[in-house]
Design an enzyme around this catalytic site. Structure first.
Site, PDB file in Angstrom:
ATOM      1  N   HIS A 187       0.835  -1.210   0.000  1.00  0.00           N
ATOM      2  CA  HIS A 187       0.000   0.000   0.000  1.00  0.00           C
ATOM      3  C   HIS A 187       0.864   1.251   0.000  1.00  0.00           C
ATOM      4  CE1 HIS A 187      -4.057   1.724   0.718  1.00  0.00           C
ATOM      5  NE2 HIS A 187      -3.363   2.729   1.226  1.00  0.00           N
ATOM      6  N   ASP A 193       0.299   5.513  -1.089  1.00  0.00           N
ATOM      7  CA  ASP A 193      -0.698   6.521  -1.460  1.00  0.00           C
ATOM      8  C   ASP A 193      -0.153   7.642  -2.329  1.00  0.00           C
ATOM      9  OD1 ASP A 193      -3.430   6.079  -0.322  1.00  0.00           O
ATOM     10  OD2 ASP A 193      -2.284   5.790   1.506  1.00  0.00           O
ATOM     11  N   GLU A 203      -8.951   1.654  -2.391  1.00  0.00           N
ATOM     12  CA  GLU A 203      -9.035   1.783  -0.930  1.00  0.00           C
ATOM     13  C   GLU A 203     -10.429   2.257  -0.512  1.00  0.00           C
ATOM     14  OE1 GLU A 203      -6.484   3.349   2.906  1.00  0.00           O
ATOM     15  OE2 GLU A 203      -6.104   4.256   0.949  1.00  0.00           O
ATOM     16  N   HIS A 217     -13.426   2.149   4.030  1.00  0.00           N
ATOM     17  CA  HIS A 217     -12.379   3.021   4.564  1.00  0.00           C
ATOM     18  C   HIS A 217     -12.855   3.459   5.944  1.00  0.00           C
ATOM     19  CE1 HIS A 217      -9.619   6.584   4.873  1.00  0.00           C
ATOM     20  NE2 HIS A 217      -8.794   5.618   4.529  1.00  0.00           N
ATOM     21  N   HIS A 252      -8.988  -1.550   7.567  1.00  0.00           N
ATOM     22  CA  HIS A 252     -10.031  -0.553   7.835  1.00  0.00           C
ATOM     23  C   HIS A 252     -11.379  -1.134   8.266  1.00  0.00           C
ATOM     24  CE1 HIS A 252      -8.036   3.235   6.808  1.00  0.00           C
ATOM     25  NE2 HIS A 252      -7.491   2.612   5.779  1.00  0.00           N
ATOM     26  N   HIS A 312      -2.573  -2.968   4.657  1.00  0.00           N
ATOM     27  CA  HIS A 312      -1.777  -2.035   5.469  1.00  0.00           C
ATOM     28  C   HIS A 312      -2.345  -1.979   6.880  1.00  0.00           C
ATOM     29  CE1 HIS A 312      -5.036   0.314   3.750  1.00  0.00           C
ATOM     30  NE2 HIS A 312      -4.712   1.421   4.396  1.00  0.00           N
ATOM     31  N   ASP A 330       2.034   2.049   3.774  1.00  0.00           N
ATOM     32  CA  ASP A 330       1.130   3.205   3.813  1.00  0.00           C
ATOM     33  C   ASP A 330       1.879   4.512   3.567  1.00  0.00           C
ATOM     34  OD1 ASP A 330      -1.387   4.330   3.924  1.00  0.00           O
ATOM     35  OD2 ASP A 330      -1.689   4.035   6.064  1.00  0.00           O
TER      36      ASP A 330
END
Length: 418
Positions: free
Chosen positions: A48, A50, A153, A180, A221, A242, A350
């Site tokens: 993961h 971003d 995500e 999420h 999440h 993650h 992450d």
């Protein structure tokens, strides 16, 4: 996207006995030639990152404005540091905020995030190439490139539509995090009030369709009830792209021990997160997510996001997160290995979705530091290969086999389960 040890001998568990982290081994890490050689020979597959969201928000969706061919110290990720860190495969997150559900733009924004990933591949073809299958990953790695996969995500991206799920798959998405930060009509988040008690009937359909397509079911999440429901329903192994271990740092974003103990039967993998607010016990206790989730905050500010952000900043100032170090991340790997086994842990940093990182894990060039710590703790080269990329590759391959079986059964009009 985050938003939102103790020393001693490791216990005997599913992965066998491992040396623990004595206080004498928790200082500054110096990467040895042995660790560097192991890390260089066996590439890292991160679950993961971003970067696409950073490109959207800080660079107007343009790599002309944020050229990752050069070192970009404003973020965690660029090509020189990816190379220095030995990254050979990466799931790029196509995150969009969960509150986009309210304005009905979740799916469209996700498509735009996917376009950012494709733009990156087009601009830097000598470095990246899109991977859709396990065979693609091997082929791309053989050329010395970084195999680039897409992870969605948050299930809000499909807007309660299986057809939109299929569209994301057709555009290259190969995992989807079921939620999420907010619970959906069909799946519960760990940072919101439950709606379904795990998964609704439609939520089970989503998981089934992901299995059929060959899209990994990602349980970062989600609430523990959703984790359990998804593991019960999914015919392919699940992933946590993650997340870390709740038995080390008590945070709702981490995986409870009871779920970790089921991973050997499921076949799945937890890819350990680097966010200090999740991995450092003291920081988990202070985590901003607890403030954001408090009933008092909601009652006081309602949906006023600006007011919530201002109050959150004040809270963070009064309750700063302690960064911790690479040793804290290794503690989570130890815990997962103890309870689930060496075949069920990986790395999901992450990076570029978090704002506080552990010392000596400040960016994508630092992964060899973690390799060194694990080597110091008694992990073998075989163990390290599994953590670096072997376990997630196995899960991808198993998901592809499940997809093939389900699609063949459907085409023949046969029952889908053997």
């Amino acid at each position: 996207m985050a938003f939102c040890h103790s020393a001693g001998m490791a216990q005997e568990g599913a992965g066998g006995q491992r040396p623990g982290a004595s206080k004498s081994l928790r200082g500054e890490v110096v990467v040895s030639e042995e660790a560097q050689a192991i890390h260089a020979q066996h590439y890292l597959f991160d679950g993961h990152n971003d970067l696409p969201w950073l490109i959207r928000t800080e660079a107007s969706r343009s790599f002309e404005n944020y050229d990752i061919a050069e070192v970009q110290l404003a973020g965690h990720t660029d090509i020189p540091r990816l190379r220095a860190g030995g990254v050979g495969a990466q799931y790029w997150s196509v995150y969009v905020p969960a509150n986009t559900v309210e304005s009905g733009i979740s799916h469209q924004m996700t498509l735009e995030q996917i376009e950012i990933v494709h733009a990156m591949l087009a601009k830097y073809p000598e470095t990246f190439e899109l991977a859709l299958t396990r065979a693609d990953i091997d082929r791309i790695r053989a050329k010395g490139k970084i195999a680039s996969l897409i992870g969605v995500e948050g299930g809000h991206a499909i807007e309660n539509s299986l057809e939109k799920l299929r569209r994301l798959y057709a555009l290259g998405a190969r995992y989807m995090t079921l939620t999420h930060s907010k619970s959906l009509d069909w799946a519960d988040s760990c940072t919101d009030e439950p709606r379904s008690g795990g998964l609704s009937e439609f939520g089970k359909e989503v998981v089934h369709e992901m299995n059929r397509l060959g899209m990994l079911v990602d349980l970062s999440h989600v609430s523990p009830a959703t984790m359990q429901a998804a593991m019960d329903v999914s015919e392919a192994p699940v992933i946590f792209s993650h997340s870390s271990a709740r038995g080390v740092a008590d945070h709702v974003r981490n995986v409870p021990d009871a779920i970790l103990k089921q991973l050997p039967a499921d076949g799945g993998v937890v890819m350990v997160n680097f966010y200090s607010g999740f991995v450092v016990p003291e920081s988990a206790a202070r985590s901003l997510s607890k403030f954001e989730r408090s009933p008092e905050t909601r009652q006081k500010y309602g949906d006023d996001q600006a007011a919530i952000a201002k109050a959150a900043a004040a809270y963070r100032l009064a309750n700063p997160l302690l960064p911790g170090s690479v040793h804290d991340v290794a503690d989570h790997i130890d815990r997962i290995v103890q309870l689930a086994g060496i075949d069920h842990v990986g790395i999901g940093s992450d990076f570029d979705g978090i704002d506080v990182v552990p010392h000596q894990l400040e960016d994508v060039s630092k992964y060899p530091m973690l390799t060194q710590v694990l080597l110091d703790r008694g992990y073998s080269e075989e163990d390290l290969v599994k953590i670096l990329h072997g376990n997630i590759l196995r899960v991808i391959e198993q998901a592809e086999l499940v997809s093939q079986r389900l699609q063949e059964s459907t085409s023949r009009g046969l029952p889908e389960k053997p």
